[in-house]
Design an enzyme around this catalytic site. Structure first.
Site, PDB file in Angstrom:
ATOM      1  N   SER A 143       0.881  -1.174   0.000  1.00  0.00           N
ATOM      2  CA  SER A 143       0.000   0.000   0.000  1.00  0.00           C
ATOM      3  C   SER A 143       0.909   1.212   0.000  1.00  0.00           C
ATOM      4  O   SER A 143       2.103   1.102   0.334  1.00  0.00           O
ATOM      5  CB  SER A 143      -0.840  -0.021   1.279  1.00  0.00           C
ATOM      6  OG  SER A 143      -1.398   1.244   1.544  1.00  0.00           O
ATOM      7  N   TYR A 156      -2.638  -1.323  10.412  1.00  0.00           N
ATOM      8  CA  TYR A 156      -2.503  -1.454   8.953  1.00  0.00           C
ATOM      9  C   TYR A 156      -1.150  -0.911   8.488  1.00  0.00           C
ATOM     10  O   TYR A 156      -0.432  -1.550   7.697  1.00  0.00           O
ATOM     11  CB  TYR A 156      -3.655  -0.703   8.295  1.00  0.00           C
ATOM     12  CG  TYR A 156      -3.785  -0.875   6.802  1.00  0.00           C
ATOM     13  CD1 TYR A 156      -4.476  -1.966   6.273  1.00  0.00           C
ATOM     14  CD2 TYR A 156      -3.248   0.060   5.915  1.00  0.00           C
ATOM     15  CE1 TYR A 156      -4.615  -2.120   4.890  1.00  0.00           C
ATOM     16  CE2 TYR A 156      -3.384  -0.087   4.542  1.00  0.00           C
ATOM     17  CZ  TYR A 156      -4.075  -1.179   4.037  1.00  0.00           C
ATOM     18  OH  TYR A 156      -4.215  -1.321   2.675  1.00  0.00           O
TER      19      TYR A 156
END
Ligand code: NAD
Length: 261
Positions: A143, A156
């Site tokens: 990401s 995350y």
């Protein structure tokens, strides 16, 4: 169909980006094992669609990426029924949005397990066969949060930064063995994962839905557009080509300019 005869195992591929990878790889002739949760009829439909597109095998595994034993069984099932994975895509992921001092411990554990530890377990199980063949592709879905952070996403961001370090380490370990390992780092992509975090972000930040989309999600994405699943799938396909064999140990941003800032 340059992937005819190859087998791909893609975690978290019953939806979103993972399903996009599966469709692209099947279109190039790969046997594909998909994995994840969701409506069984819809999943059966994806399996039939993938097999029709590839003219090869397609299967579904319901292995839970928080469970190492199920992960090992998934790789073994893939090997027995479709062939040992030549292409492994670690893509399963979940998100939880909360300030760190209110972050539920079970959510921290789940995010770390599904995004980071599952990639260790799949890679550990799949690498020996890739080494034996002298060819392999491990593609992780990182990401922009593998490279930079946003508030309220401590688990995350930690997991995705960890995936970047894991990518580099494995790439170095197998650098002379015909196996590449890379971390694709998308900006915001319009998928159920993004859709599902809108209510929590509305609550945490006291915003409307439109404000979350325009002022939070796309605020730092300079192109002001969501990345498309097909754009990520095209990069994954390229990484499987021989022309990409010198690309390894990298974070590859597909983020509309997010990390240029
Ligand atoms: P999605 O919610 O559409 O897909 C997630 C997939 O993971 C689904 O197939 C789901 O069933 C599966 N999954 C969840 N928990 C699982 C578990 N315990 N075991 C097995 N499978 C499980 O989300 P997406 O947006 O397609 O996300 C895919 C990946 O892309 C994730 O790793 C995510 O972090 C990453 N990513 C997404 C975006 C984005 O904006 N959508 C941006 C950057 C990175």
């Amino acid at each position: 169909m340059f992937l005819k005869g190859k087998t791909a195992l893609i975690t978290g591929s019953t939806s979103g980006i993972g399903l996009g990878y599966a469709r692209a790889l099947a279109k190039e002739g790969a046997n594909v094992m998909i994995n994840g949760f969701g409506d069984r009829d819809a999943i059966d439909g994806y399996v039939a669609e993938l097999s029709a597109a590839s003219g090869a095998g397609a299967l579904y595994s319901d292995a839970d990426m928080t469970k190492p034993g199920e992960i090992r069984d998934m790789v073994a099932d893939c090997t027995a029924q479709l062939g040992a994975p030549d292409i492994l895509i670690n893509n399963a992921g979940i998100q939880h949005v909360a300030p760190v001092d209110e972050f539920p411990e079970e959510k921290w554990d789940a995010v770390l397990a599904i995004i980071l530890s599952s990639a260790f377990h799949t890679t550990k199980a799949a690498l020996p066969a890739m080494k034996a063949k002298g060819w392999g592709r491990v593609i992780n879905t990182g990401s922009m949060h593998s490279l930079v952070a946003s508030p309220f996403k401590s688990a995350y961001n930690a997991a995705k930064h960890g995936l970047s370090g894991f990518t580099k380490t494995v790439a170095l370990e197998v650098a002379t063995q015909g196996i590449t390992v890379n971390n694709i780092c998308p900006g915001y992509v319009w998928t159920p994962l993004v859709e599902n975090q809108i209510p929590d972000t509305m609550k945490t930040r006291g915003l409307t839905r439109d404000q979350v989309i325009n002022d939070v999600l796309l605020a730092n994405q300079p192109q002001k557009q969501f990345v498309q699943v097909e754009q990520l799938a095209a990069l994954a396909l390229f990484l499987c080509r021989e022309e990409a064999s010198a690309i390894t140990g990298t974070n590859l941003s597909v983020d509309g300019g997010w990390t240029a800032q």
